[in-house]
Design a protein around this motif. Structure first.
Motif, PDB file in Angstrom:
ATOM      1  N   ALA A  37      -9.652   1.370 -11.642  1.00 14.83           N
ATOM      2  CA  ALA A  37      -9.882   2.642 -11.935  1.00 14.83           C
ATOM      3  C   ALA A  37     -10.567   2.358 -13.512  1.00 14.83           C
ATOM      4  CB  ALA A  37      -8.680   3.657 -12.233  1.00 14.83           C
ATOM      5  N   HIS A 102     -16.592   9.256  -7.017  1.00 12.27           N
ATOM      6  CA  HIS A 102     -16.728   7.726  -7.464  1.00 12.27           C
ATOM      7  C   HIS A 102     -18.236   7.165  -7.642  1.00 12.27           C
ATOM      8  CE1 HIS A 102     -12.208   7.286  -5.897  1.00 12.27           C
ATOM      9  NE2 HIS A 102     -12.471   8.121  -7.007  1.00 12.27           N
ATOM     10  N   LYS A 107     -17.892   4.219 -10.353  1.00 15.63           N
ATOM     11  CA  LYS A 107     -16.601   3.566 -10.062  1.00 15.63           C
ATOM     12  C   LYS A 107     -16.703   2.765  -8.772  1.00 15.63           C
ATOM     13  CE  LYS A 107     -13.958   5.574 -13.065  1.00 15.63           C
ATOM     14  NZ  LYS A 107     -13.566   4.473 -14.127  1.00 15.63           N
ATOM     15  N   LEU A 111     -11.650   1.294  -5.847  1.00 19.86           N
ATOM     16  CA  LEU A 111     -11.047   2.483  -5.981  1.00 19.86           C
ATOM     17  C   LEU A 111     -11.061   3.413  -4.824  1.00 19.86           C
ATOM     18  CD1 LEU A 111      -9.668   4.024  -8.252  1.00 19.86           C
ATOM     19  CD2 LEU A 111     -11.593   5.172  -8.975  1.00 19.86           C
ATOM     20  N   THR A 112     -12.208   3.858  -4.336  1.00 21.43           N
ATOM     21  CA  THR A 112     -12.487   4.621  -3.454  1.00 21.43           C
ATOM     22  C   THR A 112     -11.446   4.190  -2.192  1.00 21.43           C
ATOM     23  OG1 THR A 112     -14.706   4.938  -3.795  1.00 21.43           O
ATOM     24  CG2 THR A 112     -14.015   5.704  -1.696  1.00 21.43           C
TER      25      THR A 112
END
Length: 135
Positions: A37, A102, A107, A111-112
């Protein structure tokens, strides 16, 4: 409010179970999640109001999962259909939305994957409990 699948006890148990799952999941993956993140432990604002909001949102999710399962019909509220419905909700709406958000937010896929696995677990738990407990 009356519709098939609306079992307040099942919705309550599903919400609590999903919240506990999330606590254990993110407790275990806190460091990789913060890294993915792009935040530090000092920047992570985890407090009672955030947890209360999360729980409230998960109540809404459980009610909606119950509504989707209930729309299959009274005799179709089963563990199997609960899990399948939850998987469809995750695949059709949750992970697709996360992928778009994302990517636009710059990102990484890590993170996904972390957040996506969490929400898949939450929905499968809700679907299984609501489907199993039925009406």
């Amino acid at each position: 409010m009356e519709f098939s699948g609306f079992n307040p006890l099942a919705i309550g148990i599903a919400t609590v179970a999903a919240f506990v799952f999330g606590s254990v999941f993110y407790g275990t993956l806190a460091k990789p999640w913060m890294r993915a993140a792009g935040i530090t432990p000092e920047e992570a604002k985890m407090g009672p109001s955030l947890f209360a909001m999360t729980f409230a949102c998960e109540i809404v999710m459980a009610i909606m999962v119950a509504g989707v399962i209930g729309h299959l019909g009274d005799d179709q509220i089963t563990l199997r259909n609960g899990v399948i419905s939850a998987l469809f909700i995750w695949l059709g709406f949750v992970i697709t939305t996360m992928i778009v958000n994302h990517r636009y937010g710059g990102k990484g896929w890590d993170l996904t994957l972390i957040d996506g696995a969490h929400w898949l677990g939450v929905l499968l738990i809700m679907g299984a409990i609501i489907g199993f407990m039925g009406l």
